[in-house]
Design a protein around this motif. Structure first.
Motif, mmCIF file in Angstrom:
data_model
loop_
_atom_site.group_PDB
_atom_site.id
_atom_site.type_symbol
_atom_site.label_atom_id
_atom_site.label_comp_id
_atom_site.label_asym_id
_atom_site.label_seq_id
_atom_site.Cartn_x
_atom_site.Cartn_y
_atom_site.Cartn_z
ATOM 1 N N ARG A 103 0.693 -1.161 -0.065
ATOM 2 C CA ARG A 103 -0.002 -0.038 -0.044
ATOM 3 C C ARG A 103 0.733 1.019 -0.145
ATOM 4 N NH1 ARG A 103 -2.944 -3.212 3.093
ATOM 5 N NH2 ARG A 103 -2.104 -2.379 5.056
ATOM 6 N N GLN A 104 1.698 1.372 0.771
ATOM 7 C CA GLN A 104 2.832 2.353 1.030
ATOM 8 C C GLN A 104 3.594 2.717 -0.511
ATOM 9 O OE1 GLN A 104 5.344 1.776 4.389
ATOM 10 N NE2 GLN A 104 3.445 2.247 5.745
ATOM 11 N N ALA A 105 4.002 1.490 -1.064
ATOM 12 C CA ALA A 105 4.928 1.663 -2.308
ATOM 13 C C ALA A 105 4.288 1.788 -3.637
ATOM 14 C CB ALA A 105 5.855 0.520 -2.304
ATOM 15 N N PHE A 106 2.856 1.978 -3.370
ATOM 16 C CA PHE A 106 2.092 1.627 -4.708
ATOM 17 C C PHE A 106 2.494 3.020 -5.467
ATOM 18 C CE2 PHE A 106 -1.517 0.257 -7.427
ATOM 19 C CZ PHE A 106 -1.305 -1.028 -7.196
ATOM 20 N N GLU A 107 2.385 4.079 -4.764
ATOM 21 C CA GLU A 107 2.650 5.321 -5.659
ATOM 22 C C GLU A 107 3.995 5.554 -6.259
ATOM 23 O OE1 GLU A 107 3.558 9.099 -2.990
ATOM 24 O OE2 GLU A 107 2.303 7.608 -1.620
ATOM 25 N N TYR A 108 4.983 4.842 -5.900
ATOM 26 C CA TYR A 108 6.357 5.041 -6.327
ATOM 27 C C TYR A 108 6.400 3.966 -7.430
ATOM 28 C CZ TYR A 108 6.996 7.128 -2.000
ATOM 29 O OH TYR A 108 6.681 7.923 -0.804
ATOM 30 N N ALA A 109 5.676 2.905 -7.411
ATOM 31 C CA ALA A 109 6.238 1.762 -8.541
ATOM 32 C C ALA A 109 5.630 2.320 -9.819
ATOM 33 C CB ALA A 109 5.207 0.555 -8.065
ATOM 34 N N ASP A 110 6.548 1.827 -11.105
ATOM 35 C CA ASP A 110 6.121 1.968 -12.347
ATOM 36 C C ASP A 110 5.863 0.655 -12.874
ATOM 37 O OD1 ASP A 110 8.750 0.912 -12.513
ATOM 38 O OD2 ASP A 110 9.786 2.862 -13.242
ATOM 39 N N THR A 111 5.968 -0.358 -12.477
ATOM 40 C CA THR A 111 5.811 -1.533 -13.136
ATOM 41 C C THR A 111 5.002 -2.477 -12.075
ATOM 42 O OG1 THR A 111 7.433 -1.443 -14.387
ATOM 43 C CG2 THR A 111 6.636 -3.663 -14.212
ATOM 44 N N LEU A 112 3.951 -3.176 -12.326
ATOM 45 C CA LEU A 112 3.420 -4.452 -11.468
ATOM 46 C C LEU A 112 3.661 -5.651 -12.006
ATOM 47 C CD1 LEU A 112 -0.076 -2.616 -10.563
ATOM 48 C CD2 LEU A 112 2.226 -2.712 -9.164
ATOM 49 N N GLU A 113 4.105 -6.672 -11.354
ATOM 50 C CA GLU A 113 4.232 -7.985 -11.947
ATOM 51 C C GLU A 113 3.141 -8.899 -10.936
ATOM 52 O OE1 GLU A 113 5.803 -9.109 -14.385
ATOM 53 O OE2 GLU A 113 7.315 -7.580 -14.626
ATOM 54 N N ILE A 114 2.360 -9.172 -11.615
ATOM 55 C CA ILE A 114 0.984 -9.737 -10.990
ATOM 56 C C ILE A 114 0.798 -11.371 -11.256
ATOM 57 C CG2 ILE A 114 -1.373 -9.811 -10.296
ATOM 58 C CD1 ILE A 114 0.203 -7.323 -9.112
ATOM 59 N N THR A 115 0.932 -11.904 -10.322
ATOM 60 C CA THR A 115 0.394 -13.274 -10.493
ATOM 61 C C THR A 115 -1.105 -13.647 -10.003
ATOM 62 O OG1 THR A 115 2.357 -14.561 -10.586
ATOM 63 C CG2 THR A 115 0.572 -15.797 -10.220
ATOM 64 N N LEU A 116 -2.154 -13.528 -11.034
ATOM 65 C CA LEU A 116 -3.455 -13.646 -10.920
ATOM 66 C C LEU A 116 -3.816 -15.047 -10.721
ATOM 67 C CD1 LEU A 116 -6.285 -12.267 -10.370
ATOM 68 C CD2 LEU A 116 -6.769 -12.136 -12.681
ATOM 69 N N VAL A 117 -4.357 -15.357 -9.248
ATOM 70 C CA VAL A 117 -4.653 -16.764 -9.157
ATOM 71 C C VAL A 117 -6.229 -16.785 -9.387
ATOM 72 C CG1 VAL A 117 -4.252 -18.831 -7.585
ATOM 73 C CG2 VAL A 117 -2.826 -17.239 -7.687
ATOM 74 N N HIS A 118 -6.836 -17.749 -10.179
ATOM 75 C CA HIS A 118 -8.308 -17.750 -10.422
ATOM 76 C C HIS A 118 -9.079 -18.702 -9.351
ATOM 77 C CE1 HIS A 118 -7.863 -15.279 -14.020
ATOM 78 N NE2 HIS A 118 -6.713 -16.229 -14.372
ATOM 79 N N THR A 119 -9.131 -17.981 -8.145
ATOM 80 C CA THR A 119 -9.700 -18.555 -7.052
ATOM 81 C C THR A 119 -10.236 -17.259 -6.181
ATOM 82 O OG1 THR A 119 -9.700 -20.404 -5.354
ATOM 83 C CG2 THR A 119 -7.922 -18.953 -5.620
ATOM 84 N N ARG A 120 -10.987 -17.716 -5.136
ATOM 85 C CA ARG A 120 -11.155 -16.668 -4.026
ATOM 86 C C ARG A 120 -11.026 -17.435 -2.738
ATOM 87 N NH1 ARG A 120 -14.888 -12.381 -6.316
ATOM 88 N NH2 ARG A 120 -14.743 -13.003 -8.448
ATOM 89 N N ILE A 121 -9.906 -17.156 -1.992
ATOM 90 C CA ILE A 121 -9.838 -17.955 -0.817
ATOM 91 C C ILE A 121 -10.513 -17.270 0.381
ATOM 92 C CG2 ILE A 121 -8.058 -18.508 0.764
ATOM 93 C CD1 ILE A 121 -7.433 -19.721 -1.652
ATOM 94 N N GLU A 122 -11.144 -17.953 1.128
ATOM 95 C CA GLU A 122 -12.089 -17.564 2.001
ATOM 96 C C GLU A 122 -11.194 -16.914 3.223
ATOM 97 O OE1 GLU A 122 -15.444 -16.972 1.781
ATOM 98 O OE2 GLU A 122 -15.054 -17.648 0.003
#
Length: 163
Positions: A103-122
């Motif tokens: 959350r704190q670093a989001f404004e400083y980042a210029d790239t996001l490397e995301i692994t989107l896992v196709h599930t919803r963990i409870e």
């Protein structure tokens, strides 16, 4: 600077300081991308690793001035100090967690490397910040179906911040 994370469809990233899944291809990609770079993380993330990540300069952020880190690991009390140090040593450091640091670093980042896992963990207690897609361009996407080593379908997605 790059933020790297594996998230589910609700942006969940962890529970009780543990990852929510075991995806060998994601771990391999994480290692490949972060190898020989500076990795910046919060204390809880560092504790969950059990030891410094090899072949990377590990930077830990903790508000606890008495927190002890192993030799060759740098400790800072704020994200700004950690990022200043990281950027002086690496033109592309990686932010690797956890939720508060993301959350704190989001404004400083210029790239996001995301692994989107196709599930919803409870059962989860830690979340990745909501991505405002109007501020990011998707520049790469690669789908991986579940198989005998991967319990869930997932995709690697790279986003670049819009200028």
């Amino acid at each position: 600077m790059t933020i790297i994370a594996a998230i589910d469809e609700n942006n969940a990233i962890g529970n009780d300081n543990q990852l929510l899944w075991h995806l060998p291809l994601d771990l391999k990609r994480f290692k490949s991308l972060t190898q020989n770079h500076v990795v910046v993380m919060g204390r809880k993330t560092f504790d969950s690793l059990g030891c410094p990540l090899p072949n990377r300069l590990n930077i830990v952020i903790s508000s606890n001035a008495d927190y002890k880190v192993p030799e060759n690991v740098l400790l800072f009390n704020s994200l700004s100090e950690a990022l200043e140090s990281a950027l002086s040593k690496d033109s592309n450091p990686y932010i690797i967690g956890g939720g508060t640091i993301y959350r704190q670093a989001f404004e400083y980042a210029d790239t996001l490397e995301i692994t989107l896992v196709h599930t919803r963990i409870e059962m989860t207690d830690t979340y990745f910040p909501k991505i405002d897609f109007s501020k990011w361009n998707k520049i790469f996407e690669e789908f991986h179906p579940k198989n005998n080593k991967h319990l869930y379908d997932f995709r690697f997605i790279t986003y670049q911040k819009k200028i």
